[in-house]
Design a protein around this motif. Structure first.
Motif, short mmCIF file in Angstrom:
data_model
loop_
_atom_site.label_atom_id
_atom_site.label_comp_id
_atom_site.label_asym_id
_atom_site.label_seq_id
_atom_site.Cartn_x
_atom_site.Cartn_y
_atom_site.Cartn_z
N ALA A 297 0.83 -1.21 0.00
CA ALA A 297 0.00 0.00 0.00
C ALA A 297 0.86 1.26 0.00
CB ALA A 297 -0.93 -0.01 1.21
N GLN A 298 1.98 1.20 0.72
CA GLN A 298 2.88 2.36 0.74
C GLN A 298 3.51 2.57 -0.63
OE1 GLN A 298 4.65 0.60 4.70
NE2 GLN A 298 5.46 2.66 4.43
N VAL A 299 3.83 1.47 -1.31
CA VAL A 299 4.42 1.59 -2.65
C VAL A 299 3.40 2.14 -3.63
CG1 VAL A 299 5.56 0.30 -4.50
CG2 VAL A 299 5.99 -0.32 -2.11
N VAL A 300 2.15 1.73 -3.50
CA VAL A 300 1.09 2.27 -4.36
C VAL A 300 1.04 3.79 -4.20
CG1 VAL A 300 -1.40 2.35 -4.78
CG2 VAL A 300 -0.28 0.15 -4.37
N VAL B 277 14.61 -2.08 0.47
CA VAL B 277 13.48 -1.22 0.13
C VAL B 277 13.75 0.22 0.55
CG1 VAL B 277 11.11 -0.69 0.77
CG2 VAL B 277 11.72 -3.00 0.08
N SER B 278 13.46 1.15 -0.37
CA SER B 278 13.53 2.57 -0.05
C SER B 278 12.69 3.33 -1.07
CB SER B 278 14.98 3.08 -0.11
OG SER B 278 15.45 3.12 -1.43
N PRO B 279 12.16 4.49 -0.69
CA PRO B 279 11.38 5.27 -1.66
C PRO B 279 12.17 5.60 -2.92
CG PRO B 279 11.06 6.12 0.55
CD PRO B 279 12.17 5.11 0.64
N GLU B 280 13.48 5.83 -2.76
CA GLU B 280 14.31 6.19 -3.89
C GLU B 280 14.39 5.05 -4.91
OE1 GLU B 280 15.00 8.70 -0.53
OE2 GLU B 280 15.23 6.51 -0.71
N ARG B 281 14.44 3.80 -4.42
CA ARG B 281 14.52 2.66 -5.32
C ARG B 281 13.27 2.56 -6.18
NH1 ARG B 281 18.00 -1.52 -4.17
NH2 ARG B 281 17.34 -2.24 -6.23
#
Length: 289
Positions: free
Chosen positions: A48-51, A148-152
């Motif tokens: 859900a965070q990745v979405v 996992v990271s937002p930048e990736r």
């Protein structure tokens, strides 16, 4: 694992899925913790965070599915897939290549069985079929849960976006390749082998002409792109009847027996993606020979 999946229906009008749509069709997207028993090194990041992150990068979810599982302790953590379209494409009245739009495909599971996986894809509006393009030439990113990271994810979304022009150029090139009847039959025969084993009755009895039969008037053309899409739709959606005699087992009472059946839709998410990519590679081989 049962190979069938729950798939969200395509929507007309505004095609982006809401949070309620995602929860209904793939609840495992919203897992709040990993499946009990996964490694202590596993870094949990809910899909859900990745979405949300991908939406902030200009991609909207348009279809969602998840694998059905038999084990109770895997329920809610199983493999799921979300297909995203660029918001700009959803708002546009025209598309770059006929009725095809680029997509990004995200797969994940919260049971420790796979990394986040992002692939480039296409969606053919005329038949509402999703395609996955081959890894070799276009975007494919795997992100381990340890990394996992937002930048990736932002970089992965950018990689898919940058590959879109080359994907659409390939489609245009295939549209310009006319296939002879013999070449089309060979394409269908080799495509069938991507889904079914050689010893299965369907492989022996399902004729190429059935896989090449268009399901709509607009698919009567004989170019490579149209042929690819017609065969792909037959392989993934099933519904083709086949019948005939095949040799029986050596100790059987009669030397042959009669078989009649209908091909089933392809339900397994991993197998569907493998067949899609292999079919893409097959079409590329035909475009060069």
């Amino acid at each position: 694992m049962n190979s069938s999946v729950i798939v969200s229906p395509p929507r007309l009008g505004y095609p982006a899925l809401s949070v309620e749509d995602l929860r209904r069709n793939a609840p495992s997207i919203y897992a709040e913790h990993p499946r009990p028993g996964v490694s202590s090194r596993y870094t949990f990041v809910s899909t859900a965070q990745v979405v949300d992150l991908l939406q902030s990068e200009g991609w909207a979810p348009v279809r969602a599915s998840q694998q059905r599982v038999r084990l109770e302790d895997r329920q809610g953590f199983q493999m799921h897939e979300i297909r995203f379209a660029r918001c700009a494409d959803l708002a546009a009245s025209e598309h770059n290549v006929g009725e095809t739009r680029p997509e990004m495909i995200l797969q994940n599971a919260h049971d420790g069985t796979r990394a986040y996986r992002i692939d480039a894809g296409l969606y053919r509006l005329v038949c509402r079929n999703g395609l996955t393009v081959a890894d070799a030439a276009f975007a494919h990113v795997a992100i381990r849960h340890l990394d996992v990271s937002p930048e990736r994810f932002a970089a992965a979304a950018q990689a898919v976006a940058e590959s879109t022009p080359r994907v659409l150029e390939t489609v245009a090139r295939w549209q310009a390749v006319e296939l002879t009847p013999t070449a089309r039959e060979e394409f269908a025969r080799r495509a069938a082998a991507l889904r079914w084993d050689a010893n299965q009755p369907v492989t022996r009895l399902l004729t190429a002409d059935k896989l090449l039969a268009p399901r709509r008037y607009g698919d009567r053309a004989t170019d490579l792109w149209t042929t690819f899409n017609v065969v792909q739709e037959h392989l993934l959606r099933g519904g083709d009847r086949y019948a005939g005699y095949i040799p029986a087992e050596p100790d059987a009472l009669f030397p042959t027996h009669y078989v009649t059946n209908t091909t089933r839709p392809m339900g397994s998410l991993p197998k569907g993606q493998r067949v899609n990519k292999a079919l893409w590679n097959l079409a590329e081989d035909f475009s060069r020979n």
